[in-house]
Design a protein around this motif. Structure first.
Motif, mmCIF file in Angstrom:
data_model
loop_
_atom_site.group_PDB
_atom_site.id
_atom_site.type_symbol
_atom_site.label_atom_id
_atom_site.label_comp_id
_atom_site.label_asym_id
_atom_site.label_seq_id
_atom_site.Cartn_x
_atom_site.Cartn_y
_atom_site.Cartn_z
ATOM 1 N N THR A 143 0.832 -1.200 0.000
ATOM 2 C CA THR A 143 0.000 0.000 0.000
ATOM 3 C C THR A 143 0.867 1.250 0.000
ATOM 4 O O THR A 143 2.063 1.196 0.292
ATOM 5 C CB THR A 143 -0.907 0.025 1.238
ATOM 6 N N CYS A 188 -9.025 -6.013 0.328
ATOM 7 C CA CYS A 188 -8.460 -5.301 -0.811
ATOM 8 C C CYS A 188 -6.950 -5.107 -0.633
ATOM 9 O O CYS A 188 -6.436 -5.178 0.488
ATOM 10 C CB CYS A 188 -9.160 -3.968 -1.022
ATOM 11 N N HIS A 210 -3.295 -0.430 -4.048
ATOM 12 C CA HIS A 210 -3.924 0.898 -4.120
ATOM 13 C C HIS A 210 -5.387 0.865 -3.718
ATOM 14 O O HIS A 210 -6.017 1.924 -3.531
ATOM 15 C CB HIS A 210 -3.820 1.437 -5.554
ATOM 16 N N GLU A 211 -5.972 -0.319 -3.560
ATOM 17 C CA GLU A 211 -7.418 -0.413 -3.356
ATOM 18 C C GLU A 211 -7.928 0.194 -2.051
ATOM 19 O O GLU A 211 -9.059 0.728 -2.045
ATOM 20 C CB GLU A 211 -7.855 -1.871 -3.472
ATOM 21 N N ASP A 264 -8.729 3.625 -2.974
ATOM 22 C CA ASP A 264 -9.901 3.666 -3.848
ATOM 23 C C ASP A 264 -11.186 3.473 -3.046
ATOM 24 O O ASP A 264 -12.193 4.137 -3.290
ATOM 25 C CB ASP A 264 -9.812 2.572 -4.916
ATOM 26 N N CYS A 265 -11.128 2.552 -2.082
ATOM 27 C CA CYS A 265 -12.290 2.269 -1.245
ATOM 28 C C CYS A 265 -12.718 3.510 -0.471
ATOM 29 O O CYS A 265 -13.903 3.849 -0.420
ATOM 30 C CB CYS A 265 -11.951 1.121 -0.288
ATOM 31 N N CYS A 323 -13.989 -2.478 -2.325
ATOM 32 C CA CYS A 323 -12.935 -3.133 -3.114
ATOM 33 C C CYS A 323 -12.579 -4.543 -2.644
ATOM 34 O O CYS A 323 -11.563 -5.092 -3.055
ATOM 35 C CB CYS A 323 -11.666 -2.275 -3.091
ATOM 36 N N HIS A 340 -12.604 -8.664 -2.219
ATOM 37 C CA HIS A 340 -12.557 -9.709 -3.258
ATOM 38 C C HIS A 340 -13.242 -10.989 -2.761
ATOM 39 O O HIS A 340 -13.258 -11.264 -1.580
ATOM 40 C CB HIS A 340 -11.112 -10.016 -3.621
#
Length: 238
Positions: free
Chosen positions: A41, A116, A119-120, A123-124, A236, A238
């Motif tokens: 991250t 996530c 970078h997620e 984004d989240c 984000c 999975h």
């Protein structure tokens, strides 16, 4: 009936329906490193980077399910073992919760059971204002730095955390307060945005009983939210 009993009864019903109650199918749990859990991250201030909490991952027939916790233990469990666990400790709850996440994922009942990465997390957080009213007085339970940045920019927010190293520090202009102040702070807020790991540390029932609307974030609570009909945010996962 407690939340945990409801979850175990739901697991029992699913296991009987799928004929896996006494099968040899096992759930194995392991703790992931920070890189394994959330990748590389842009920030290193997430709880998992500090080593205070870990992501426990369960594997069930190739599917993965995770739970965020401060106590964990490796183990292999029959489904019938999970149904009869006492769930009195954070360690046992984390094993059970990661297990129901992966079983629900395997049978297509939930989608987002894996954290996530890379970078997620950014984004989240960036997507949060599209799905959550960030202008209201919000109680953030569990310091998540990216969510705090968004909430602090858009409205009034107070943060409660159980990590003594966080309490009294200032993040995004907000002083982090002791989780023991819940009764006081919940009277102030209009809504609660809480980490799903409250399911692992046993504080979730008090949060749900407080009378304020609650949204839980993260993958830890994926299956439980589906079972109990709880509001969640996990853009984000999975």
């Amino acid at each position: 009936m407690s939340i945990y009993m409801q979850l175990q009864e739901s697991l029992r019903a699913l296991a009987e329906d799928k004929a896996i109650l006494e099968s040899t199918i096992a759930v194995s749990c392991k703790a992931l490193s920070a890189v394994e859990a959330i990748g590389n991250t842009e920030h290193d201030d997430y709880p998992i980077n500090k080593g205070k909490e870990v992501m426990v991952e369960a594997d069930f027939c190739g599917a993965k399910g995770q739970a965020f916790t401060d106590h964990y233990g490796d183990g292999v469990f029959k489904v019938s073992d999970l149904i009869t666990m006492e769930l009195k400790t954070n360690r046992d709850r984390a094993s059970f919760i990661s297990a129901i996440n992966v079983i629900w994922k395997y049978y297509g009942k939930v989608e987002k059971t894996v954290h996530c990465r890379d970078h997620e997390p950014l984004d989240c957080a960036a997507e949060l204002p599209r799905y959550y009213d960030v202008t209201k007085k919000t109680l953030l339970i569990g310091l998540q730095p990216r969510f705090l940045e968004v909430l602090a920019r858009n409205g009034e927010v107070r943060v409660l955390d159980l990590d003594k190293d966080n309490i009294g520090t200032v993040k995004s202009g907000i002083e982090i307060e002791d989780g023991g102040k819940f009764t006081e702070v919940v009277a102030w807020c209009e809504q609660i945005f809480a980490t799903g790991s409250t399911l692992c540390n046993g504080t979730i029932e008090g949060i749900l009983d407080c009378g304020k609307p609650v949204t839980f974030f993260g993958v830890t609570i994926a299956a439980a939210a589906e079972i109990l009909g709880l509001q969640t945010y996990c853009f984000c996962g999975h």
